[in-house]
Motif scaffolding. Sequence first.
Motif, PDB file in Angstrom:
ATOM      1  N   SER A 224     -29.167  25.875  -7.735  1.00  0.00           N
ATOM      2  CA  SER A 224     -29.602  25.258  -6.647  1.00  0.00           C
ATOM      3  C   SER A 224     -28.876  26.100  -5.456  1.00  0.00           C
ATOM      4  N   THR A 225     -29.888  26.175  -4.644  1.00  0.00           N
ATOM      5  CA  THR A 225     -29.403  26.325  -3.167  1.00  0.00           C
ATOM      6  C   THR A 225     -29.588  25.211  -2.123  1.00  0.00           C
ATOM      7  N   ARG A 226     -30.644  24.848  -1.888  1.00  0.00           N
ATOM      8  CA  ARG A 226     -31.249  23.738  -0.924  1.00  0.00           C
ATOM      9  C   ARG A 226     -30.469  22.373  -1.301  1.00  0.00           C
ATOM     10  N   THR A 227     -30.590  22.031  -2.596  1.00  0.00           N
ATOM     11  CA  THR A 227     -30.007  20.544  -2.946  1.00  0.00           C
ATOM     12  C   THR A 227     -28.607  20.470  -2.809  1.00  0.00           C
TER      13      THR A 227
ATOM     14  N   ARG B  23     -27.278  17.249 -11.015  1.00  0.00           N
ATOM     15  CA  ARG B  23     -28.834  18.055 -11.242  1.00  0.00           C
ATOM     16  C   ARG B  23     -28.284  18.970 -12.764  1.00  0.00           C
TER      17      ARG B  23
ATOM     18  N   HIS C 199     -36.919  14.449  -8.944  1.00  0.00           N
ATOM     19  CA  HIS C 199     -36.038  14.826  -8.015  1.00  0.00           C
ATOM     20  C   HIS C 199     -36.400  14.065  -6.741  1.00  0.00           C
TER      21      HIS C 199
ATOM     22  N   GLN D  27     -36.088  15.148  -3.040  1.00  0.00           N
ATOM     23  CA  GLN D  27     -37.222  15.907  -2.609  1.00  0.00           C
ATOM     24  C   GLN D  27     -38.369  15.232  -2.179  1.00  0.00           C
TER      25      GLN D  27
ATOM     26  N   PRO E  86     -41.367  23.167  -2.071  1.00  0.00           N
ATOM     27  CA  PRO E  86     -39.992  22.887  -2.106  1.00  0.00           C
ATOM     28  C   PRO E  86     -39.127  23.904  -2.120  1.00  0.00           C
TER      29      PRO E  86
HETATM   30  N1   CP Z   1     -36.112  22.418  -3.713  1.00  0.00           N
HETATM   31  C1   CP Z   1     -35.032  22.543  -4.586  1.00  0.00           C
HETATM   32  O1   CP Z   1     -34.694  21.904  -5.284  1.00  0.00           O
HETATM   33  O2   CP Z   1     -34.587  23.698  -4.160  1.00  0.00           O
HETATM   34  P1   CP Z   1     -32.990  24.229  -4.853  1.00  0.00           P
HETATM   35  O3   CP Z   1     -33.389  24.369  -6.489  1.00  0.00           O
HETATM   36  O4   CP Z   1     -32.568  25.584  -4.253  1.00  0.00           O
HETATM   37  O5   CP Z   1     -31.842  22.918  -5.051  1.00  0.00           O
END
Ligand code: CP
Length: 322
Positions: free
Chosen positions: A52-55, A104, A132, A135, A266
């Motif tokens: 993951s980056t964002r989450t 996650r 999710h 999200q 997303p």
């Molecule tokens: N949208 C999202 O969940 O991105 P990541 O997988 O980077 O967290």
Amino acid sequence: HRNLLGLAGLAPHELLFLLDEAEQWVELNRQPKKRADLLRGLTIINAFFENSTRTLLSFEIAGKRLGADVVNMHAATSSVKKGETLIDTALTLNAMRADAIVIRHASSGAVRLIADKVDCPVLNAGDGQHEHPTQGLLDALTIRRALRARGETEETFSGLKVVICGDILHSRVARSNIHALTTLGAEVRVCAPPALMPEGIEQLKVKAFHDFDAALAGAEVVMMLRLQLERMQGQFVPSPREYRHLYGLTLDRLGKAAPGALVMHPGPMNRGIEIDSNVADLVGEVGAMQSLITTQVEMGVAMRMACLDVLTRKARAMEGWA
Ligand code: CP
């Protein structure tokens, strides 16, 4: 304790309560100093068994801006690699007396399994093909704010035409968005190649399309999904070039949506496959077509602050929640 495992079953007032809670954090996050020490002394563990980056980053930033101590556990560098089971990992985190655990995992249902074993709130940061929830919430917040910026304040979601296009079969993002947006009164259309459309999707009160141009007619929000090649299990998937031809969001194709349509994704994106760069980066005036992709990331931090705050400090507001 209360958990946030999914958006299925939440009532409109519960979803709107979380969106309303997030608004204060959007404002704080735009200040030069972004601290509210409401969760000082609490420990939040982010346990990520999938990349993951964002989450991951936004949960970490969210916890820190609220003053909590935040620690991250990456499965790739943990004792999971030595064969420790999911349940033993959960019991280990629990023994450290975390005040909230964010998880996650690649398997649908793994987060509920952990939630049943620990004594603190658990937040689902994406489990397999299931949900999710943060999200779905941040996407709803992004849509609501974009429509309010146009002066549409009443019944924002009622009858709103939203298209979700791409790998619906594997998408927990699609599922959480479907639950949130249909509960709030939107008209949700899902569009995918036949092999990537789950059977019985109509039971979730959506209209299913295989023809993207037909799905786009009059759409006010166009949400594109990533082709999740890592989750394919023998499904027939068109080549990237064919996929773009049939299901890619090009500027030309966006013209079939309603005037001023809002574009979302997303992330992470496959630029040039499900979405062209000139659409992903579309900067429009209020009221014109525009991409909200970076706004979604911004709303992600605020929404996660709201979820952490509500689950730990304002738990009574969530009486009766999942
Ligand atoms: N949208 C999202 O969940 O991105 P990541 O997988 O980077 O967290």
